[in-house]
Write a protein that holds these residues in place. Sequence first.
Motif, mmCIF file in Angstrom:
data_model
loop_
_atom_site.group_PDB
_atom_site.id
_atom_site.type_symbol
_atom_site.label_atom_id
_atom_site.label_comp_id
_atom_site.label_asym_id
_atom_site.label_seq_id
_atom_site.Cartn_x
_atom_site.Cartn_y
_atom_site.Cartn_z
ATOM 1 N N ARG A 1 32.981 108.959 134.092
ATOM 2 C CA ARG A 1 32.810 110.160 133.278
ATOM 3 C C ARG A 1 31.802 111.073 133.945
ATOM 4 O O ARG A 1 30.693 110.666 134.257
ATOM 5 C CB ARG A 1 32.325 109.786 131.879
ATOM 6 N N GLY B 1 29.139 116.221 131.087
ATOM 7 C CA GLY B 1 29.791 117.295 130.355
ATOM 8 C C GLY B 1 31.278 117.097 130.119
ATOM 9 O O GLY B 1 31.914 117.923 129.469
ATOM 10 N N GLN B 2 31.856 116.018 130.640
ATOM 11 C CA GLN B 2 33.282 115.764 130.440
ATOM 12 C C GLN B 2 33.521 115.307 129.010
ATOM 13 O O GLN B 2 32.736 114.547 128.453
ATOM 14 C CB GLN B 2 33.769 114.698 131.415
ATOM 15 N N SER B 3 34.607 115.757 128.412
ATOM 16 C CA SER B 3 34.895 115.386 127.028
ATOM 17 C C SER B 3 35.252 113.901 126.955
ATOM 18 O O SER B 3 35.752 113.313 127.912
ATOM 19 C CB SER B 3 36.046 116.220 126.470
ATOM 20 N N TYR B 4 35.016 113.328 125.790
ATOM 21 C CA TYR B 4 35.292 111.909 125.606
ATOM 22 C C TYR B 4 36.790 111.620 125.617
ATOM 23 O O TYR B 4 37.210 110.548 126.012
ATOM 24 C CB TYR B 4 34.666 111.408 124.305
ATOM 25 N N VAL B 5 37.580 112.581 125.192
ATOM 26 C CA VAL B 5 39.032 112.378 125.167
ATOM 27 C C VAL B 5 39.574 112.222 126.584
ATOM 28 O O VAL B 5 40.338 111.301 126.874
ATOM 29 C CB VAL B 5 39.724 113.562 124.440
ATOM 30 N N THR B 6 39.170 113.089 127.492
ATOM 31 C CA THR B 6 39.666 112.993 128.866
ATOM 32 C C THR B 6 38.992 111.874 129.645
ATOM 33 O O THR B 6 39.519 111.435 130.664
ATOM 34 C CB THR B 6 39.471 114.324 129.617
ATOM 35 N N SER B 7 37.832 111.424 129.165
ATOM 36 C CA SER B 7 37.139 110.362 129.891
ATOM 37 C C SER B 7 37.815 109.004 129.724
ATOM 38 O O SER B 7 37.538 108.084 130.492
ATOM 39 C CB SER B 7 35.678 110.277 129.463
#
Length: 164
Positions: A124, A127-133
């Motif tokens: 991750r 700043g990456q979103s949790y959904v895309t992580s």
Amino acid sequence: MEKNSSCCFSNLSSNLPITCFVTVIAIILVRILYVIWRTCKPLRKRTSQQPLSTLVVLGSGGHTAEMIDLLLVLQKNKFTPRFYIAAATDNMSLQKARVLENSLADSSGVKEISAEFMQIYRSREVGQSYVTSVWTTLVALAHALWLMIKIRPQVVVGIRWSSI
């Protein structure tokens, strides 16, 4: 009065594919871990003079400096070959590890460096979103398992990050 008994079965049938998928993934992961565990068992006892292949996990945010401080006090001839791993987006950690290995080679008079430097996917980004992580974490996990099977280190050295 009619009783609607199909309601219970419709909920069960809608969760069945998800349950099957999770079960298959769990079985595959257990099998992978079992194979790794069985293949990593030593066939014979190791003598204390034999060097140990060492995996060094580097991190950003000051963790590389801590790791280099730790590596400076190790017995270099006992922990060889060394495999350095850093995130693919970390530009500085592998450079610092190369400088360390070059200084160790210069101080010992050895021209050959017994170290390899590798990059691994980051699970991750900042700043990456949790959904895309979720996807990037699965890719990073698969890459990490592949490297562990490929390298088969006897010692793994890493700094545990904690928010405490």
